[in-house]
Motif scaffolding. Structure first.
Motif, mmCIF file in Angstrom:
data_model
loop_
_atom_site.group_PDB
_atom_site.id
_atom_site.type_symbol
_atom_site.label_atom_id
_atom_site.label_comp_id
_atom_site.label_asym_id
_atom_site.label_seq_id
_atom_site.Cartn_x
_atom_site.Cartn_y
_atom_site.Cartn_z
ATOM 1 N N ALA A 185 0.818 -1.224 0.000
ATOM 2 C CA ALA A 185 0.000 0.000 0.000
ATOM 3 C C ALA A 185 0.843 1.261 0.000
ATOM 4 O O ALA A 185 0.536 2.221 -0.703
ATOM 5 C CB ALA A 185 -0.943 -0.005 1.203
ATOM 6 N N PHE A 186 1.906 1.273 0.780
ATOM 7 C CA PHE A 186 2.648 2.505 1.034
ATOM 8 C C PHE A 186 3.185 3.159 -0.233
ATOM 9 O O PHE A 186 2.999 4.362 -0.456
ATOM 10 C CB PHE A 186 3.796 2.219 2.005
ATOM 11 N N ILE A 187 3.869 2.406 -1.068
ATOM 12 C CA ILE A 187 4.520 3.024 -2.232
ATOM 13 C C ILE A 187 3.506 3.628 -3.198
ATOM 14 O O ILE A 187 3.837 4.546 -3.955
ATOM 15 C CB ILE A 187 5.439 2.033 -2.975
ATOM 16 N N HIS A 188 2.267 3.138 -3.148
ATOM 17 C CA HIS A 188 1.236 3.669 -4.053
ATOM 18 C C HIS A 188 0.727 5.037 -3.606
ATOM 19 O O HIS A 188 0.003 5.703 -4.349
ATOM 20 C CB HIS A 188 0.079 2.678 -4.156
ATOM 21 N N ARG A 189 1.122 5.462 -2.402
ATOM 22 C CA ARG A 189 0.716 6.776 -1.909
ATOM 23 C C ARG A 189 1.795 7.834 -2.146
ATOM 24 O O ARG A 189 1.584 9.007 -1.830
ATOM 25 C CB ARG A 189 0.421 6.688 -0.403
ATOM 26 N N LEU A 190 2.940 7.432 -2.673
ATOM 27 C CA LEU A 190 4.025 8.363 -2.915
ATOM 28 C C LEU A 190 3.821 9.130 -4.216
ATOM 29 O O LEU A 190 3.223 8.614 -5.164
ATOM 30 C CB LEU A 190 5.364 7.614 -2.981
ATOM 31 N N GLN A 191 4.326 10.335 -4.243
ATOM 32 C CA GLN A 191 4.315 11.111 -5.472
ATOM 33 C C GLN A 191 5.433 10.628 -6.398
ATOM 34 O O GLN A 191 6.375 9.973 -5.954
ATOM 35 C CB GLN A 191 4.532 12.597 -5.157
ATOM 36 N N PRO A 192 5.331 10.927 -7.714
ATOM 37 C CA PRO A 192 6.426 10.577 -8.618
ATOM 38 C C PRO A 192 7.746 11.172 -8.127
ATOM 39 O O PRO A 192 7.801 12.342 -7.734
ATOM 40 C CB PRO A 192 5.994 11.209 -9.946
ATOM 41 N N ASP A 193 8.777 10.363 -8.100
ATOM 42 C CA ASP A 193 10.133 10.752 -7.682
ATOM 43 C C ASP A 193 10.279 10.966 -6.179
ATOM 44 O O ASP A 193 11.357 11.343 -5.720
ATOM 45 C CB ASP A 193 10.604 12.020 -8.414
ATOM 46 N N GLU A 194 9.227 10.745 -5.397
ATOM 47 C CA GLU A 194 9.355 10.874 -3.949
ATOM 48 C C GLU A 194 10.117 9.675 -3.388
ATOM 49 O O GLU A 194 9.868 8.532 -3.752
ATOM 50 C CB GLU A 194 7.976 10.966 -3.298
ATOM 51 N N LYS A 195 11.058 9.944 -2.491
ATOM 52 C CA LYS A 195 11.858 8.896 -1.865
ATOM 53 C C LYS A 195 11.570 8.839 -0.370
ATOM 54 O O LYS A 195 11.038 9.788 0.221
ATOM 55 C CB LYS A 195 13.354 9.163 -2.086
ATOM 56 N N VAL A 196 11.982 7.723 0.249
ATOM 57 C CA VAL A 196 11.718 7.468 1.658
ATOM 58 C C VAL A 196 13.000 6.960 2.312
ATOM 59 O O VAL A 196 13.708 6.131 1.732
ATOM 60 C CB VAL A 196 10.596 6.409 1.813
ATOM 61 N N VAL A 197 13.292 7.437 3.509
ATOM 62 C CA VAL A 197 14.446 6.935 4.256
ATOM 63 C C VAL A 197 14.019 5.661 4.995
ATOM 64 O O VAL A 197 13.010 5.647 5.708
ATOM 65 C CB VAL A 197 14.956 7.979 5.265
ATOM 66 N N ALA A 198 14.785 4.590 4.800
ATOM 67 C CA ALA A 198 14.464 3.310 5.432
ATOM 68 C C ALA A 198 15.745 2.501 5.604
ATOM 69 O O ALA A 198 16.770 2.801 4.985
ATOM 70 C CB ALA A 198 13.447 2.538 4.584
ATOM 71 N N ASP A 199 15.692 1.465 6.421
ATOM 72 C CA ASP A 199 16.886 0.658 6.668
ATOM 73 C C ASP A 199 17.127 -0.321 5.525
ATOM 74 O O ASP A 199 16.397 -0.339 4.526
ATOM 75 C CB ASP A 199 16.803 -0.037 8.028
ATOM 76 N N LYS A 200 18.148 -1.156 5.686
ATOM 77 C CA LYS A 200 18.581 -2.024 4.588
ATOM 78 C C LYS A 200 17.584 -3.125 4.241
ATOM 79 O O LYS A 200 17.767 -3.822 3.246
ATOM 80 C CB LYS A 200 19.934 -2.641 4.916
ATOM 81 N N GLY A 201 16.530 -3.274 5.039
ATOM 82 C CA GLY A 201 15.489 -4.235 4.691
ATOM 83 C C GLY A 201 14.652 -3.794 3.503
ATOM 84 O O GLY A 201 13.912 -4.596 2.928
ATOM 85 N N TYR A 202 14.799 -2.537 3.113
ATOM 86 C CA TYR A 202 14.039 -1.992 1.985
ATOM 87 C C TYR A 202 14.993 -1.799 0.803
ATOM 88 O O TYR A 202 15.491 -0.707 0.558
ATOM 89 C CB TYR A 202 13.392 -0.662 2.380
ATOM 90 N N GLN A 203 15.256 -2.869 0.082
ATOM 91 C CA GLN A 203 16.205 -2.825 -1.028
ATOM 92 C C GLN A 203 15.459 -2.560 -2.342
ATOM 93 O O GLN A 203 15.188 -3.469 -3.124
ATOM 94 C CB GLN A 203 16.991 -4.145 -1.103
ATOM 95 N N ASP A 204 15.110 -1.321 -2.540
ATOM 96 C CA ASP A 204 14.460 -0.888 -3.781
ATOM 97 C C ASP A 204 14.812 0.585 -3.966
ATOM 98 O O ASP A 204 14.172 1.470 -3.398
ATOM 99 C CB ASP A 204 12.946 -1.077 -3.698
ATOM 100 N N GLN A 205 15.834 0.843 -4.753
ATOM 101 C CA GLN A 205 16.356 2.204 -4.893
ATOM 102 C C GLN A 205 15.399 3.143 -5.607
ATOM 103 O O GLN A 205 15.586 4.361 -5.580
ATOM 104 C CB GLN A 205 17.699 2.166 -5.630
#
Length: 274
Positions: A185-205
């Motif tokens: 669900a989360f990534i679908h709420r982001l704007q185009p080119d918006e990034k998120v700070v997260a730990d190494k468990g989120y391996q999707d640049q």
């Protein structure tokens, strides 16, 4: 009209604190029983004004908070407030559901006062909560964080303000690693080119920025752990959850809403950029 003094007096009939005694001890006892301050109780009571039953009282709200905070067995809580188990169960669950359904988190507030040109507004982290072992063993429930069955949620925090702006989940830990949960669900709420700070468990640049050696990002994630810790100060989230599994999201969102209102009202998170 309900005031903080009213909650203070009602609360201490339950805690047994002498109202003529130490003010500091009184606040510690109130917090130990209900998890928050009388001032935040008033805020919740007022925000529930159009939703709560007409025959409800401030005491019933405190019962719900006491179940969230202490998570005693039902007979203990009922004895503490001087009612039957059935009465305590009825009113505590009414108010926990009401708290869970309040619109407290605001996803759009991640942009509040953000500096021009930035595209990173939020930090995201997954957190696991213990549950009773399902009757038929299934590895899908397994959490590597505490080596037992659990449910996983994710929490998003505004980097600038430290406010909680996102909470989602309640899914089996083993079956839902952090990245899969974020993609649900989360990534679908982001704007185009918006990034998120997260730990190494989120391996999707494409969506996530891991801290690496960046000290600021490490500080952002350290603050996130502080928020997770505040949530687990409530024993219903720290201890093994004994109620029916379908109720866990209700308890979780109640605690998250309460934690966010406390952040907004006198208990802010530490600033990242000082």
């Amino acid at each position: 009209m309900v005031s903080s003094d009213m909650f203070w007096n009602i609360g201490h009939k339950i805690t047994g604190h002498d109202l003529k005694g130490s003010l500091g001890m009184g606040y510690r006892k109130f917090r130990a029983f209900f998890g928050t301050s009388p001032q935040v109780c008033v805020i919740f009571w007022d925000r529930l004004s159009t939703r709560r039953p007409t025959n409800s009282t401030p005491e019933h709200l405190l019962w719900g908070l006491m179940l969230l905070k202490q998570y005693n067995i039902e007979s203990v809580n009922a004895t503490l407030v001087g009612v039957t188990n059935k009465t305590f169960r009825k009113w505590s669950m009414i108010f926990i559901r009401l708290l869970a359904n309040l619109s407290v988190l605001d996803w759009e507030k991640r942009f509040e006062n953000a500096p021009r040109g930035t595209s990173t507004f939020v930090s995201l982290d997954g957190t696991d909560f213990r549950i009773m072992e399902p009757s038929a063993f299934d590895p899908k429930w397994y959490s590597h964080k505490f080596h037992g069955p659990g449910l996983r949620y994710e929490i998003g925090i505004c980097i600038l303000t430290g406010h909680i702006v996102w909470a989602h989940g309640g899914l089996p830990c083993g079956e839902w690693p952090d990245l899969r949960l974020a993609r649900d669900a989360f990534i679908h709420r982001l704007q185009p080119d918006e990034k998120v700070v997260a730990d190494k468990g989120y391996q999707d640049q494409h969506y996530f920025e891991n801290p690496g050696g960046d000290q600021r990002k490490k500080r952002i994630l350290a603050r996130h752990e502080t928020v997770n810790g505040r949530i687990k100060q409530f024993c219903c989230m720290k201890d093994r959850f004994r109620h029916a599994l379908f109720l866990h999201p209700c308890f979780f969102h109640s605690v998250v809403n309460l934690t966010q209102l406390m952040i907004e009202n006198g208990e802010p998170m530490f600033a990242i950029d000082t």
